[in-house]
Design a protein around this motif. Structure first.
Motif: not given
Length: 470
Positions: A7-14, A66-78
């Motif tokens: 839940f905390v991970g989801w909250a951080r993501y949202m 869910l817990c690593h949104p920033s890294i996921h966002d940059t990775w998604s552009q590679t």
């Protein structure tokens, strides 16, 4: 506990932070986060694609975000994201010999099967490098399940190898692939060497100090062996998570994910502060720049890392005597689009097993780059010009050293010359001549990095020798 953590991970993501997320949920209500809630796969996205926090071994990047949104966002552009699509584009999407490096966990428990069955495991994702994340996703506070973070070249080399993309094999042939025996001994012994020299001779120190901003303890490597130490690996120069835009002329759709700019043209400066400042230089110049030794130094010769300075046409001068020995001259090669990489990282795509790909990661000079860059009419012409220049420089250096006489009378103390007291008796002219000679020799290119500047230094050394009658 697992539900709360998820839940905390989801909250951080949202909502951007766990605290703000918790406040919002108090107002808006709590989503179903228990397995099966909100979707048939136990995640929060309302679909049934199997990509959530379930009992699976591999869970996919969707869960990691869910817990690593920033890294996921940059990775998604590679380009790693579309690795499977790239394979399908050349008709090899079903080739089992290739699929393992273009998907997550292929051939392993709960790994990729096909796009219809496990679409959430297509492409190169977090778990390709960090290992299966199922246990960590289900119990994130259990540190024994924390995914591995490794800067070992073996991580990238698991896929970036063989005749089609031999990055790992060619890097393994380079000086970057090993911590030399002397350096390893000093790192293991500990002390000031760790942070002074370790930042460019140790991947561990560069990563932690330069990239992560950490303070590395002087006894950090005490008790280890040379085999435990990390050399200059892929992750030192490349950011595995991000398209950085630092490449000077990338191939179509590529970025190379360089941590520092590939091409930089600094204004020449002869101050110690500037000459030793890595932020002025390109990617290679982060380590291949001068240290603080000037012509007035007596214990050691200039450190053999001044390639970026020679390229820029500069040298560090004593603060109390900043008069230039020679005028700064920017290299004619500074206009090569990729600068150092033009010659030291020539690349060629795979043509056949008899003509495999060239990745350039052994960093040896390939004169084909001199022609393809447009600087020389052909690689043969470049080889001939290089040979002529280097023969001239080498011959003139030998003559200068011969005119200096017995090295025991003029060398640096560490090189077998006079002790500290004896150094005071050496004239400034001799100190300047020996510095110019060593500066040219220790650059290692015998003039290629900056022909005009090197010739100016040779002229000055010879002029000084004439003045003192040697």
């Amino acid at each position: 506990m697992n539900t709360v953590c998820r839940f905390v991970g989801w909250a951080r993501y949202m909502y951007g932070s766990a605290i703000l997320g918790c406040a919002m949920i108090l107002l808006l209500g709590c989503p179903q986060l228990i397995p099966g809630g909100g979707g048939g796969d136990g995640n929060i996205n309302g679909n049934d694609n199997g990509g959530g926090i379930t009992d699976k071994n591999f869970v996919g990047a969707e869960t990691c975000q869910l817990c690593h949104p920033s890294i996921h966002d940059t990775w998604s552009q590679t380009l790693h994201v579309g690795a499977l699509e790239a394979l399908e584009a050349i008709g090899q999407g079903g080739n089992a010999a290739c699929v393992g490096c273009h998907t997550v966990g292929f051939g392993q428990t709960d790994g990729f099967v096909d796009k219809a069955t496990t679409p959430y495991l297509a492409g190169v994702q977090c778990e390709n490098c960090h290992g299966a994340g199922g246990e960590h996703a289900r119990d994130p506070l259990n540190t024994s399940f924390t995914p591995v973070v490794s800067i070992s070249a073996d991580v990238c080399g698991a896929c970036h190898q063989d005749t089609r993309h031999p990055n790992f094999e060619q890097w393994s042939e380079s000086a970057h692939s090993a911590v030399t025996e002397a350096v390893a001994e000093d790192l293991i012994e500990g002390g000031a060497f760790v942070n002074n020299c370790g930042q460019c001779h140790s991947g561990d120190v560069f990563y932690r100090a330069r990239l992560k901003g950490e303070t590395v303890a002087e006894d950090a490597f005490v008790g280890l062996t040379a085999e435990d130490l990390t050399p200059i690996t892929c992750a030192i120069c490349h950011d595995p998570h991000t398209r950085t835009g630092n490449a000077a002329a990338p191939d179509t759709d590529r970025d190379y994910q360089l941590r520092f700019r590939q091409a930089v043209s600094p204004t020449p400066s002869n101050t110690i502060e500037d000459a030793t400042n890595p932020t002025r230089f390109n990617l290679c110049g982060q380590c291949h720049h001068a240290r603080d030794r000037t012509w007035a130094s007596t214990s050691r010769e200039p450190h053999p890392s001044m390639q970026a300075n020679v390229y820029a046409g500069e040298m560090p001068l004593p603060e109390d005597n900043p008069e230039p020995l020679v005028l700064s001259r920017v290299s004619v090669h500074s206009f090569a689009t990729e600068q150092c990489s033009t010659c030291h990282m020539y690349r060629q795509d795979f043509q056949s097993e008899e003509a495999p790909a060239i990745s350039g990661h052994n960093f040896t000079v390939n004169n084909a780059g001199c022609a393809t860059s447009g600087c020389h009419p052909s690689s043969e012409a470049a080889v001939a010009a290089q040979a002529t220049l280097q023969t001239e420089v080498d011959t003139r250096l030998e003559d200068i050293n011969a005119r200096l006489g017995d090295p025991a009378t003029w060398e640096y103390t560490a090189g077998g010359g006079p002790d500290a007291d004896g150094q005071t008796a050496i004239s400034d002219e001799i100190k300047q001549i020996r510095y110019l000679s060593k500066y040219i020799a220790n650059d290692g290119s015998l003039g290629v990095h900056n022909p005009d500047y090197v010739r100016s230094m040779l002229d000055k050394a010879e002029e000084l020798l004439d003045q003192i009658g040697s």
